[in-house]
Design a protein around this motif. Structure first.
Motif, mmCIF file in Angstrom:
data_model
loop_
_atom_site.group_PDB
_atom_site.id
_atom_site.type_symbol
_atom_site.label_atom_id
_atom_site.label_comp_id
_atom_site.label_asym_id
_atom_site.label_seq_id
_atom_site.Cartn_x
_atom_site.Cartn_y
_atom_site.Cartn_z
ATOM 1 N N MET A 171 -70.019 23.812 -104.142
ATOM 2 C CA MET A 171 -70.930 22.813 -104.680
ATOM 3 C C MET A 171 -70.351 22.322 -105.997
ATOM 4 O O MET A 171 -69.539 22.997 -106.619
ATOM 5 N N PRO A 172 -70.738 21.117 -106.430
ATOM 6 C CA PRO A 172 -70.150 20.551 -107.638
ATOM 7 C C PRO A 172 -70.737 21.146 -108.912
ATOM 8 O O PRO A 172 -71.934 21.044 -109.171
ATOM 9 N N ILE A 173 -69.895 21.765 -109.702
ATOM 10 C CA ILE A 173 -70.287 22.290 -110.997
ATOM 11 C C ILE A 173 -69.116 22.101 -111.938
ATOM 12 O O ILE A 173 -67.966 22.386 -111.581
ATOM 13 N N ALA A 174 -69.387 21.574 -113.140
ATOM 14 C CA ALA A 174 -68.313 21.298 -114.086
ATOM 15 C C ALA A 174 -68.889 21.222 -115.485
ATOM 16 O O ALA A 174 -70.105 21.101 -115.683
ATOM 17 N N GLU A 175 -68.011 21.308 -116.456
ATOM 18 C CA GLU A 175 -68.423 21.227 -117.853
ATOM 19 C C GLU A 175 -68.490 19.795 -118.358
ATOM 20 O O GLU A 175 -68.706 19.567 -119.553
ATOM 21 N N SER A 176 -68.315 18.836 -117.480
ATOM 22 C CA SER A 176 -68.430 17.421 -117.821
ATOM 23 C C SER A 176 -69.677 16.833 -117.170
ATOM 24 O O SER A 176 -69.953 17.113 -115.993
ATOM 25 N N PRO A 177 -70.436 16.017 -117.886
ATOM 26 C CA PRO A 177 -71.651 15.432 -117.298
ATOM 27 C C PRO A 177 -71.356 14.502 -116.126
ATOM 28 O O PRO A 177 -72.243 14.219 -115.329
ATOM 29 N N SER A 178 -70.122 14.043 -116.007
ATOM 30 C CA SER A 178 -69.775 13.145 -114.902
ATOM 31 C C SER A 178 -69.963 13.808 -113.544
ATOM 32 O O SER A 178 -70.084 13.122 -112.523
ATOM 33 N N VAL A 179 -70.017 15.151 -113.515
ATOM 34 C CA VAL A 179 -70.198 15.864 -112.252
ATOM 35 C C VAL A 179 -71.541 15.529 -111.597
ATOM 36 O O VAL A 179 -71.697 15.647 -110.384
ATOM 37 N N LEU A 180 -72.501 15.074 -112.393
ATOM 38 C CA LEU A 180 -73.828 14.783 -111.830
ATOM 39 C C LEU A 180 -73.788 13.656 -110.804
ATOM 40 O O LEU A 180 -74.646 13.591 -109.919
ATOM 41 N N SER A 181 -72.802 12.779 -110.892
ATOM 42 C CA SER A 181 -72.700 11.692 -109.909
ATOM 43 C C SER A 181 -72.375 12.208 -108.514
ATOM 44 O O SER A 181 -72.564 11.494 -107.525
ATOM 45 N N GLU A 182 -71.918 13.469 -108.424
ATOM 46 C CA GLU A 182 -71.608 14.062 -107.118
ATOM 47 C C GLU A 182 -72.858 14.226 -106.246
ATOM 48 O O GLU A 182 -72.760 14.467 -105.042
ATOM 49 N N ILE A 183 -74.040 14.086 -106.845
ATOM 50 C CA ILE A 183 -75.272 14.233 -106.075
ATOM 51 C C ILE A 183 -75.368 13.142 -105.003
ATOM 52 O O ILE A 183 -76.098 13.292 -104.017
ATOM 53 N N TYR A 184 -74.626 12.055 -105.179
ATOM 54 C CA TYR A 184 -74.664 10.971 -104.197
ATOM 55 C C TYR A 184 -73.909 11.310 -102.912
ATOM 56 O O TYR A 184 -74.070 10.612 -101.910
ATOM 57 N N ARG A 185 -73.107 12.346 -102.929
ATOM 58 C CA ARG A 185 -72.382 12.729 -101.710
ATOM 59 C C ARG A 185 -73.349 13.396 -100.728
ATOM 60 O O ARG A 185 -74.151 14.249 -101.110
ATOM 61 N N ASP A 186 -73.252 13.029 -99.469
ATOM 62 C CA ASP A 186 -74.173 13.533 -98.454
ATOM 63 C C ASP A 186 -74.142 15.054 -98.358
ATOM 64 O O ASP A 186 -75.165 15.685 -98.068
ATOM 65 N N GLU A 187 -72.992 15.662 -98.573
ATOM 66 C CA GLU A 187 -72.861 17.105 -98.386
ATOM 67 C C GLU A 187 -73.389 17.925 -99.562
ATOM 68 O O GLU A 187 -73.440 19.151 -99.493
ATOM 69 N N HIS A 188 -73.802 17.269 -100.637
ATOM 70 C CA HIS A 188 -74.271 17.986 -101.825
ATOM 71 C C HIS A 188 -75.768 17.789 -102.022
ATOM 72 O O HIS A 188 -76.251 16.649 -102.019
ATOM 73 N N ASN A 189 -76.516 18.872 -102.184
ATOM 74 C CA ASN A 189 -77.924 18.732 -102.551
ATOM 75 C C ASN A 189 -78.226 19.347 -103.909
ATOM 76 O O ASN A 189 -79.385 19.475 -104.304
ATOM 77 N N ILE A 190 -77.165 19.708 -104.648
ATOM 78 C CA ILE A 190 -77.302 20.118 -106.040
ATOM 79 C C ILE A 190 -76.007 19.756 -106.759
ATOM 80 O O ILE A 190 -74.923 19.793 -106.172
ATOM 81 N N ALA A 191 -76.125 19.359 -108.027
ATOM 82 C CA ALA A 191 -74.968 19.107 -108.891
ATOM 83 C C ALA A 191 -75.315 19.656 -110.269
ATOM 84 O O ALA A 191 -76.440 19.455 -110.754
#
Length: 217
Positions: free
Chosen positions: A13-33
């Motif tokens: 799942m997408p986790i990072a120290e940059s706030p830009s990771v939150l845009s990963e929520i738009y990917r169908d395979e992710h339900n948490i960022a």
């Protein structure tokens, strides 16, 4: 022992120290960022001091990126944490509204002394932002090894660990204090049967939580 999210290598799942990771929520395979971050110790200590006097704090308001700073400053004007907390929340509100092209967001800033949602559940909304400033943070379970038929009434009144909802306690994950997370709900188009399963932390360690949530309005 709960598994604590730390690196993307540990969990798919997408986790990072940059706030830009939150845009990963738009990917169908992710339900948490998750934007993983550490809060300044001075801010944490000043919030804990405030909660000594504001044990029932419950601020609820529809806010915009331009007015949330002043609103929180006004509400918490007697406390040292007011300015840095207001600036931090204003940044998060601005990011949330920008990410989802919103003019405003529904804000809740609450002190919690016992589990607010003690059983695993799914939010029937498109997406919610959560961040815990002090205390233990939100717990969640991935899709693997999860029997969604045991959610809600399907648990037959049994606690999560006895209902058959999940088989491994080690599969329960927990956000860290300070993390900013987007939780995709069943109201997100195309995610009707895959909303993130999550709950309030079970062990509060006798320490009140200060929880921020943002919803789309």
């Amino acid at each position: 022992m709960l598994q604590v999210m730390k690196t993307s290598a540990e969990l798919t799942m997408p986790i990072a120290e940059s706030p830009s990771v939150l845009s990963e929520i738009y990917r169908d395979e992710h339900n948490i960022a998750v934007w993983e971050r550490d809060l300044p110790n001075k801010l944490i200590h000043s919030i804990k001091h405030m909660l000594i006097y504001e044990s029932n704090l419950a601020l609820v308001q529809t806010v915009t990126p331009s007015n949330v700073d002043d609103w929180i400053m006004h509400k918490l004007s007697n406390y040292e944490c007011a300015e840095p907390l207001a600036k931090d929340i204003a940044l998060i509100v601005d990011m949330f509204c920008c990410l989802f092209d919103l003019g405003a967001a529904g804000l809740r800033l609450t002190s919690i002394n016992e589990p607010m949602c003690p059983k695993f559940h799914v939010d029937h909304i498109p997406c919610r932002l959560v961040s815990t400033y002090t205390g233990t943070a939100t717990e969640w379970h991935g899709n693997d090894g999860l029997d969604r038929s045991k959610l809600g009434a399907g648990s037959l009144g049994k606690p999560d660990h006895l209902s058959g909802l999940y088989s491994e306690q080690s599969a329960i994950n927990r956000l860290s204090t300070g993390d900013v997370a987007l939780l995709k709900g069943s109201g997100w188009e195309g995610n009707e049967s895959r909303g993130l399963v999550h709950r309030s932390p079970q062990n509060l360690n006798q320490e009140p939580r200060l929880l921020l949530t943002l919803d789309m309005v």
